[in-house]
Scaffold this motif. Structure first.
Motif, mmCIF file in Angstrom:
data_model
loop_
_atom_site.group_PDB
_atom_site.id
_atom_site.type_symbol
_atom_site.label_atom_id
_atom_site.label_comp_id
_atom_site.label_asym_id
_atom_site.label_seq_id
_atom_site.Cartn_x
_atom_site.Cartn_y
_atom_site.Cartn_z
ATOM 1 N N VAL A 131 0.884 -1.167 0.000
ATOM 2 C CA VAL A 131 0.000 0.000 0.000
ATOM 3 C C VAL A 131 0.919 1.214 0.000
ATOM 4 O O VAL A 131 1.724 1.384 0.917
ATOM 5 C CB VAL A 131 -0.936 0.013 1.230
ATOM 6 C CG1 VAL A 131 -1.869 1.226 1.166
ATOM 7 C CG2 VAL A 131 -1.736 -1.277 1.327
ATOM 8 N N SER A 132 0.820 2.018 -1.038
ATOM 9 C CA SER A 132 1.737 3.147 -1.167
ATOM 10 C C SER A 132 1.509 4.173 -0.065
ATOM 11 O O SER A 132 0.417 4.289 0.488
ATOM 12 C CB SER A 132 1.572 3.823 -2.535
ATOM 13 O OG SER A 132 0.379 4.576 -2.578
ATOM 14 N N LYS A 133 2.550 4.922 0.206
ATOM 15 C CA LYS A 133 2.453 5.994 1.200
ATOM 16 C C LYS A 133 1.378 6.997 0.768
ATOM 17 O O LYS A 133 0.604 7.479 1.588
ATOM 18 C CB LYS A 133 3.796 6.694 1.374
ATOM 19 C CG LYS A 133 4.838 5.832 2.048
ATOM 20 C CD LYS A 133 6.140 6.583 2.178
ATOM 21 C CE LYS A 133 7.175 5.722 2.875
ATOM 22 N NZ LYS A 133 8.424 6.460 3.086
ATOM 23 N N GLN A 134 1.338 7.282 -0.523
ATOM 24 C CA GLN A 134 0.339 8.236 -1.027
ATOM 25 C C GLN A 134 -1.075 7.711 -0.827
ATOM 26 O O GLN A 134 -1.962 8.460 -0.434
ATOM 27 C CB GLN A 134 0.596 8.547 -2.511
ATOM 28 C CG GLN A 134 -0.297 9.658 -3.032
ATOM 29 C CD GLN A 134 -0.130 10.955 -2.240
ATOM 30 O OE1 GLN A 134 0.976 11.427 -2.015
ATOM 31 N NE2 GLN A 134 -1.237 11.537 -1.801
ATOM 32 N N ASP A 135 -1.300 6.421 -1.075
ATOM 33 C CA ASP A 135 -2.628 5.834 -0.848
ATOM 34 C C ASP A 135 -3.033 5.953 0.616
ATOM 35 O O ASP A 135 -4.177 6.284 0.933
ATOM 36 C CB ASP A 135 -2.670 4.365 -1.266
ATOM 37 C CG ASP A 135 -2.738 4.166 -2.763
ATOM 38 O OD1 ASP A 135 -2.919 5.155 -3.506
ATOM 39 O OD2 ASP A 135 -2.611 2.999 -3.203
#
Length: 153
Positions: free
Chosen positions: A91-95
């Motif tokens: 899970v990306s930091k941006q997500d």
């Protein structure tokens, strides 16, 4: 009550809708940007998510260790829910930032602070428990074994 072993997505659990700040009911957990109060809805089965010694009651915004509540802020709890929904996936930091702070600009350090609080509360990396791994510069992944309990109505 039936048990579902979750090796992929946790979208199998369909928590109750909630009431957001604008007083509108929103849908399944995976489509919600934030976690204020939740409301009961007829026909939706409540869910418990278990991992290690912990049990998450997402519709109640409650994390338990055994029978004792774990002191955890709402942002850290929302990070945990987001990671559990996509267990085993990066899970990306941006997500995560978009999910936890919708429509608000925050520095990545905010995510780091709340992730640290979450890992501390879970004692991640201690006593043989590893729940969350960091992929530097990319994001996080929940790697612990997860069981989903759906309570039949």
């Amino acid at each position: 009550m039936r048990s579902i072993s979750a090796f992929g997505r946790l979208e199998q659990f369909h928590p109750e809708p909630r009431l957001d700040a604008a007083h509108t009911v929103q849908g399944p957990l995976s489509t919600r940007p934030s976690v204020p109060q939740r409301v009961r809805s007829a026909g939706v089965a409540p869910v418990d998510v278990s991992f290690g010694p912990f049990r998450l009651l997402p519709t109640q915004l409650l994390l338990l260790e055994g029978d004792k509540p774990v002191c955890l802020g709402s942002r850290a709890l929302e990070i945990l829910i987001a990671l559990l929904e996509r267990q085993g996936e990066l899970v990306s930091k941006q997500d995560l930032m978009t999910r936890v702070w919708p429509n608000v600009f925050v520095e990545p350090a905010n995510l780091t602070v709340h992730m640290s609080a979450l890992r501390r509360a879970l004692r991640d990396g201690r006593d043989g428990h590893r729940f969350i791994v960091n992929i530097p510069g990319r994001g996080y992944c929940f790697v612990g074994k997860v069981d989903v309990l759906v309570h039949e109505n």
